[in-house]
Scaffold this motif. Structure first.
Motif, PDB file in Angstrom:
ATOM      1  N   GLU A 199      -6.022  -5.879  -5.114  1.00 27.55           N
ATOM      2  CA  GLU A 199      -5.387  -5.755  -3.852  1.00 27.55           C
ATOM      3  C   GLU A 199      -6.252  -6.124  -2.809  1.00 27.55           C
ATOM      4  OE1 GLU A 199      -2.410  -4.643  -3.646  1.00 27.55           O
ATOM      5  OE2 GLU A 199      -1.915  -4.119  -5.705  1.00 27.55           O
ATOM      6  N   ILE A 203      -5.731  -6.646   1.663  1.00 21.84           N
ATOM      7  CA  ILE A 203      -6.590  -5.844   2.522  1.00 21.84           C
ATOM      8  C   ILE A 203      -7.312  -6.671   3.575  1.00 21.84           C
ATOM      9  CG2 ILE A 203      -8.445  -4.144   2.850  1.00 21.84           C
ATOM     10  CD1 ILE A 203      -7.379  -2.521   0.427  1.00 21.84           C
ATOM     11  N   HIS A 204      -7.859  -7.815   3.212  1.00 19.64           N
ATOM     12  CA  HIS A 204      -8.509  -8.750   3.886  1.00 19.64           C
ATOM     13  C   HIS A 204      -7.416  -9.403   5.045  1.00 19.64           C
ATOM     14  CE1 HIS A 204     -12.440  -8.449   2.423  1.00 19.64           C
ATOM     15  NE2 HIS A 204     -12.055  -9.058   1.350  1.00 19.64           N
ATOM     16  N   GLU A 207      -6.806  -6.838   7.958  1.00 13.83           N
ATOM     17  CA  GLU A 207      -7.904  -6.791   8.519  1.00 13.83           C
ATOM     18  C   GLU A 207      -7.852  -7.905   9.871  1.00 13.83           C
ATOM     19  OE1 GLU A 207     -12.725  -7.062   8.547  1.00 13.83           O
ATOM     20  OE2 GLU A 207     -11.841  -8.100   7.263  1.00 13.83           O
ATOM     21  N   THR A 219     -13.272  -3.127   6.604  1.00 14.73           N
ATOM     22  CA  THR A 219     -13.167  -3.252   5.335  1.00 14.73           C
ATOM     23  C   THR A 219     -14.421  -3.897   4.860  1.00 14.73           C
ATOM     24  OG1 THR A 219     -12.423  -5.588   5.362  1.00 14.73           O
ATOM     25  CG2 THR A 219     -10.776  -4.048   5.661  1.00 14.73           C
ATOM     26  N   GLY A 228     -11.134   0.344   3.096  1.00 12.22           N
ATOM     27  CA  GLY A 228     -10.640  -0.045   4.513  1.00 12.22           C
ATOM     28  C   GLY A 228     -10.567   1.514   5.134  1.00 12.22           C
ATOM     29  N   GLN A 244      -2.578  -0.455  11.655  1.00  9.72           N
ATOM     30  CA  GLN A 244      -3.205  -0.562  10.510  1.00  9.72           C
ATOM     31  C   GLN A 244      -2.520  -0.089   9.518  1.00  9.72           C
ATOM     32  OE1 GLN A 244      -4.371   0.983  13.338  1.00  9.72           O
ATOM     33  NE2 GLN A 244      -6.557   0.171  13.756  1.00  9.72           N
ATOM     34  N   LEU A 248      -1.165  -2.112   5.828  1.00 12.68           N
ATOM     35  CA  LEU A 248      -1.408  -1.729   4.603  1.00 12.68           C
ATOM     36  C   LEU A 248      -0.487  -1.078   3.657  1.00 12.68           C
ATOM     37  CD1 LEU A 248      -4.973  -0.276   5.680  1.00 12.68           C
ATOM     38  CD2 LEU A 248      -4.677  -2.229   4.234  1.00 12.68           C
ATOM     39  N   VAL A 251       0.188  -2.333   0.286  1.00 14.42           N
ATOM     40  CA  VAL A 251      -0.962  -2.307  -0.879  1.00 14.42           C
ATOM     41  C   VAL A 251      -0.785  -1.188  -1.450  1.00 14.42           C
ATOM     42  CG1 VAL A 251      -3.366  -2.454  -0.773  1.00 14.42           C
ATOM     43  CG2 VAL A 251      -2.347  -3.436   0.996  1.00 14.42           C
TER      44      VAL A 251
END
Length: 382
Positions: A199, A203-204, A207, A219, A228, A244, A248, A251
């Protein structure tokens, strides 16, 4: 046309030579104009430095307008772009400042030219424009390359601070320093997400999108996964309202909705990792501990959980159909604790529910109406 251009070149170079002699006057004129451009007008760059850079830039442009252009390989525009990037000058302000060079030189040439020089100016103005454009592009390219280097340096520095936070969670003396380095509040509440490496890309991306919206999402890869976390607003209506969280929400990860203080983030990351380890393809989005605690407990007991193993073994002694109906009924009862609700949900009679619970008790020795036995059953069936 080429002949006309060649015939006027001598006068054009004479005008350029005159400008070169008056380089200090041109630099003064440039300085007066650039100080009208933000952020130069606020003193972000020292006035003497601006004047010195203007003098060198004008000299280089004049030299390359007279001789074959070398501005693309000269060190001056490269160094200028790098320096302005480090000084925090916006790229649009930098380019506007560089392009002032054309106006300053052209104004001087017009002032020195005679009416009979009209053809000279018409034949060669394009050359001056081209040299300034090349100079501006070189400065801009150098600036953007330096910005990329700065971003990598900042990312590396931040990664170092985040790893220090996670590695030394029991050093309160570090928390204030780390909070200052990260630009966050050590006493605020935080929300923590932890996912396994598949995952990581998602997440990147979250960010990057948060950063583009001027929101912080920290992160870092850690302990076979990626952490994160972000600071919760002081007057929050819940994580669902925060950018945020929305970024996410798709995810598959463990999620701790709130911890008090930056120093609690590492332990929250460990808890979120426990959740992440028990997630399956059937799970989606951010999963909290109340949603996954039975699976987490089961995982921690694996290998030494005789009562749990015994429940599974004894249920396996039934036929597939009977096992399915017993497990389905017990799981439904564990969710509600109400026989009537289970009967309605499974479209059967109350007595049927009671008989299946009795059969489960006979097979496993667990009476799910008793809290302690219910907890073991929940672990075994998770």
């Amino acid at each position: 046309m080429p002949k006309l251009k060649a015939d006027t070149r001598s006068r054009w170079q004479e005008l350029l030579a005159g400008a070169a002699v008056e380089i200090d006057r041109l630099a003064d004129s440039y300085l007066e104009q650039i100080m009208q451009i933000s952020p130069y007008d606020s003193g972000l760059v020292d006035r003497d430095e601006v004047h010195d850079d203007a003098r060198k830039s004008l000299q280089l442009i004049l030299r390359n307008t007279t001789a074959p252009s070398t501005t693309g390989t000269d060190d001056l525009p490269v160094e200028l772009g790098q320096r302005r990037a480090r000084q925090g000058v916006p790229v649009e302000s930098l380019v506007a400042a560089v392009r002032l060079c054309f106006g300053v030189i052209w104004s001087y040439i017009l002032w020195r030219a005679h009416h009979r020089d009209a053809m000279v100016l018409a034949m060669h103005v394009g050359n001056l424009c081209g040299i300034v454009d090349t100079y501006a592009r070189t400065v801009q390219q150098s600036y953007l390359q330096e910005i990329a280097i700065i971003a990598r340096e900042e990312s590396d520095h931040q990664r170092g601070f985040l790893l220090e936070l996670l590695r030394h969670p029991h050093l309160p003396s570090n928390i204030s320093r780390l909070a200052a380095a990260l630009g966050t509040d050590e006493s605020a509440s935080y929300r923590v997400v932890m996912a396994l490496m598949p995952e990581a890309d998602a997440i990147h991306r979250a960010e990057s999108q948060a950063r583009a919206s001027a929101e912080k999402l920290f992160t870092v890869e850690w302990n076979s996964g990626i952490v994160g976390f972000w600071q919760a607003p002081r007057k929050s209506k819940g994580p669902q309202t925060e950018l945020q969280y929305r970024l996410l929400s798709g995810v598959r990860a463990g999620f701790v909705p709130q911890v008090a203080g930056l120093g609690k983030v590492p332990s929250a990351a460990d808890s979120a990792l426990d959740i992440a380890h028990v997630l399956t393809a059937d799970d989606s989005g951010l999963v909290t501990f109340p949603q996954a605690w039975a699976r987490v407990a089961r995982r921690k007991l694996e290998g030494g959980a005789d009562p749990v193993d015994r429940v599974t073994e004894r249920l396996d002694s039934c036929g597939d159909e009977e096992r399915h109906r017993i497990v389905e009924t017990v799981q439904a009862f564990l969710e509600s604790g109400n026989v009537g609700h289970v009967a309605t949900r499974l479209y059967c009679h109350r007595n049927t529910v009671l008989k299946r619970l009795q059969r489960f008790r006979e097979l496993t020795g667990l009476d799910v109406t008793i809290p302690q036995d219910a907890a073991l059953a929940l672990l075994a069936l998770s």
